[in-house]
Design a protein around this motif. Structure first.
Motif, PDB file in Angstrom:
ATOM      1  N   VAL A 195       9.718 -12.314  70.596  1.00 19.80           N
ATOM      2  CA  VAL A 195      10.578 -12.500  69.310  1.00 19.80           C
ATOM      3  C   VAL A 195      11.007 -11.297  68.640  1.00 19.80           C
ATOM      4  CG1 VAL A 195      10.554 -13.806  67.008  1.00 19.80           C
ATOM      5  CG2 VAL A 195       9.125 -14.933  69.087  1.00 19.80           C
ATOM      6  N   ARG A 201      14.315 -11.863  57.606  1.00 26.65           N
ATOM      7  CA  ARG A 201      13.273 -12.930  57.865  1.00 26.65           C
ATOM      8  C   ARG A 201      11.536 -12.135  57.865  1.00 26.65           C
ATOM      9  NH1 ARG A 201      10.120 -17.552  58.262  1.00 26.65           N
ATOM     10  NH2 ARG A 201       9.260 -18.101  60.016  1.00 26.65           N
ATOM     11  N   ASN A 267       1.026 -18.948  66.919  1.00 20.52           N
ATOM     12  CA  ASN A 267       0.486 -20.245  67.540  1.00 20.52           C
ATOM     13  C   ASN A 267      -0.977 -19.946  68.067  1.00 20.52           C
ATOM     14  OD1 ASN A 267       0.876 -23.029  68.092  1.00 20.52           O
ATOM     15  ND2 ASN A 267       1.325 -22.749  70.422  1.00 20.52           N
ATOM     16  N   LEU A 303       6.070 -19.779  65.920  1.00 23.71           N
ATOM     17  CA  LEU A 303       7.633 -19.630  66.013  1.00 23.71           C
ATOM     18  C   LEU A 303       8.304 -20.486  67.534  1.00 23.71           C
ATOM     19  CD1 LEU A 303       7.144 -15.700  65.861  1.00 23.71           C
ATOM     20  CD2 LEU A 303       8.416 -17.044  64.266  1.00 23.71           C
ATOM     21  N   PRO A 304       9.202 -20.951  67.281  1.00 31.33           N
ATOM     22  CA  PRO A 304       9.992 -21.609  68.392  1.00 31.33           C
ATOM     23  C   PRO A 304       9.732 -21.245  69.631  1.00 31.33           C
ATOM     24  CG  PRO A 304      11.511 -21.817  66.373  1.00 31.33           C
ATOM     25  CD  PRO A 304      10.255 -20.686  66.126  1.00 31.33           C
ATOM     26  N   GLU A 305       9.811 -19.874  69.673  1.00 35.57           N
ATOM     27  CA  GLU A 305      10.013 -19.246  70.980  1.00 35.57           C
ATOM     28  C   GLU A 305       8.387 -19.261  71.856  1.00 35.57           C
ATOM     29  OE1 GLU A 305      13.090 -16.879  68.639  1.00 35.57           O
ATOM     30  OE2 GLU A 305      11.070 -17.942  68.231  1.00 35.57           O
ATOM     31  N   VAL A 307       6.108 -21.373  70.955  1.00 37.17           N
ATOM     32  CA  VAL A 307       5.899 -23.068  71.198  1.00 37.17           C
ATOM     33  C   VAL A 307       6.591 -23.434  72.599  1.00 37.17           C
ATOM     34  CG1 VAL A 307       6.290 -25.463  70.423  1.00 37.17           C
ATOM     35  CG2 VAL A 307       5.635 -23.870  68.874  1.00 37.17           C
ATOM     36  N   GLU A 308       7.563 -22.810  72.604  1.00 37.06           N
ATOM     37  CA  GLU A 308       8.348 -23.101  74.173  1.00 37.06           C
ATOM     38  C   GLU A 308       7.522 -22.586  75.133  1.00 37.06           C
ATOM     39  OE1 GLU A 308      12.674 -22.288  76.421  1.00 37.06           O
ATOM     40  OE2 GLU A 308      12.283 -22.006  74.202  1.00 37.06           O
ATOM     41  N   ARG A 309       6.986 -21.353  75.067  1.00 39.20           N
ATOM     42  CA  ARG A 309       6.180 -20.795  76.158  1.00 39.20           C
ATOM     43  C   ARG A 309       4.930 -21.542  76.347  1.00 39.20           C
ATOM     44  NH1 ARG A 309       3.279 -15.549  74.016  1.00 39.20           N
ATOM     45  NH2 ARG A 309       1.945 -17.371  73.125  1.00 39.20           N
ATOM     46  N   ALA A 313       2.584 -27.024  70.011  1.00 36.94           N
ATOM     47  CA  ALA A 313       2.372 -26.474  68.625  1.00 36.94           C
ATOM     48  C   ALA A 313       1.022 -26.755  68.238  1.00 36.94           C
ATOM     49  CB  ALA A 313       3.359 -27.108  67.605  1.00 36.94           C
ATOM     50  N   LYS A 316       1.294 -27.317  62.373  1.00 35.63           N
ATOM     51  CA  LYS A 316       2.412 -27.835  61.787  1.00 35.63           C
ATOM     52  C   LYS A 316       3.148 -26.766  60.758  1.00 35.63           C
ATOM     53  CE  LYS A 316      -0.528 -29.954  58.325  1.00 35.63           C
ATOM     54  NZ  LYS A 316      -1.161 -31.201  57.829  1.00 35.63           N
ATOM     55  N   GLU A 317       4.262 -27.160  60.334  1.00 35.95           N
ATOM     56  CA  GLU A 317       5.195 -26.326  59.488  1.00 35.95           C
ATOM     57  C   GLU A 317       4.891 -26.588  58.057  1.00 35.95           C
ATOM     58  OE1 GLU A 317       9.425 -24.752  59.852  1.00 35.95           O
ATOM     59  OE2 GLU A 317       9.618 -26.557  58.531  1.00 35.95           O
TER      60      GLU A 317
END
Length: 344
Positions: A195, A201, A267, A303-305, A307-309, A313, A316-317
């Motif tokens: 990332v 940010r 994560n 981070l979405p990247e 979670v994809e890996r 998740a 939670k946010e």
């Protein structure tokens, strides 16, 4: 007749409400620690189980900008993944400034009690400064043996106007000279999970900055904490097998530790370490942490990247203001504060 400090109400009024603190208690001539401060056996670090973490060598942070970048970045990542604590040298903050900061901290606490009590939460002339004893003393089973003064940073002018005179300038210098290093370390850690954080940010995730001079066992709620400790030592980190490792003080070094926010964003890849201070009879210990944390309005989650890996998740946010409210609403209890953000 001398006060009965074994009586919790009497002690609470003297130490907490009147602002005399642990320092005032010592100055009163007590010969032993009053019972309300005595931690239960389960919360103490037994000497045989308190080991010095000799294996953790300080990381030369200046080499991130040279040919050893990859090797140094790997050291930072490995430390954040395992212990959650590491020490850095050649960090851009002068040793002279660090020594001045320790001296100014002692100068603040050596003041008469009435001079410090003006910063008690209920009467402090500024919302930026709070003086007190322990973390949530009204809710704790055993009061923590510590006095502190916390200083929230908004901007230079307000810091120089409202922070305590004894330490305002040197504390501000410490904060400002540390931030480039903090951002560099965060960049290394997030880049390792694939990332690249945009400047806006990054600033939002570290928009809250607080110095605390002066904790039970706990993890920190923010991104990264920078800690200056004096030569007395007593900082311990809990490892996976339940033992406690001491992070020994090194002259000129700063301690870096991962906070809950970074554990959530990664994560769970990076670990916010459970840590505490073990009180000794050697002398008055002073430590100065800088806590960097998101703006209260910022949402934090994996981070979405990442979670994809990972394919899942683990958190939670949540709104950081809500996470912060939960953190400060209860006594220190290890890493329980992370439960607030765990995925159902």
């Amino acid at each position: 007749m001398s006060a009965n400090y074994e009586d919790r109400d009497t002690l609470f009024n003297f130490v907490v409400k009147e602002g005399n603190g642990v320092k005032g208690l010592i100055d009163s001539g007590i010969s032993c620690v009053p019972q309300p401060f005595v931690q239960p056996l389960s919360e103490r670090i037994a000497t045989p189980n308190g080991q010095t973490c000799e294996a953790v060598q300080p990381i030369d942070i200046s080499q991130l900008d040279g040919p050893c970048h990859t090797e140094v970045a790997k050291q930072i990542v490995e430390a954040a993944e395992t212990l959650g604590f590491f020490q850095v040298v050649n960090h851009g903050v002068s040793v002279e400034l660090l020594e001045l900061l320790k001296m100014s901290a002692h100068e603040f606490f050596e003041q008469p009690p009435e001079n410090k009590a003006v910063y008690l939460k209920e009467v402090s002339p500024s919302k930026l400064v709070k003086y007190g004893t322990s973390f949530v003393p009204e809710k704790e089973k055993a009061i923590e043996w510590k006095d502190y003064v916390s200083m929230l940073y908004t901007n230079d002018d307000e810091a120089l106007q409202h922070w305590p005179l004894q330490c305002r300038e040197v504390a501000l210098d410490f904060l400002k000279s540390s931030m480039a290093m903090v951002k560099r370390i965060v960049e290394v850690l997030v880049e390792d999970v694939g990332v690249i954080l945009e400047e806006e940010r990054m600033n939002s995730l570290m928009g809250t900055k607080m110095l605390t001079i002066g904790v039970g066992r706990h993890s920190d709620m923010g991104m990264l904490t920078v800690l200056l400790q004096d030569g007395i030592g007593g900082l311990y980190v809990k490892v996976d097998n339940g033992d406690w490792l001491e992070i020994p003080p090194l002259n000129g070094a700063l301690v870096i530790n991962v906070g809950d926010t970074l554990q959530i964003l990664s994560n769970g890849k990076y670990k916010s370490a459970e840590h505490r201070v073990r009180t000794t009879n050697i002398g008055s210990r002073v430590s100065v942490p800088i806590f960097t944390a998101p703006n209260p309005s910022e949402k934090i989650g994996p981070l979405p990247e990442v979670v994809e890996r990972d394919g899942v998740a683990r958190y939670k946010e949540v709104l950081f203001q809500d996470y912060m409210n939960n953190f400060f609403s209860q006594p220190h209890d290890g890493k329980k504060s992370l439960d607030f953000a765990r995925a159902d």
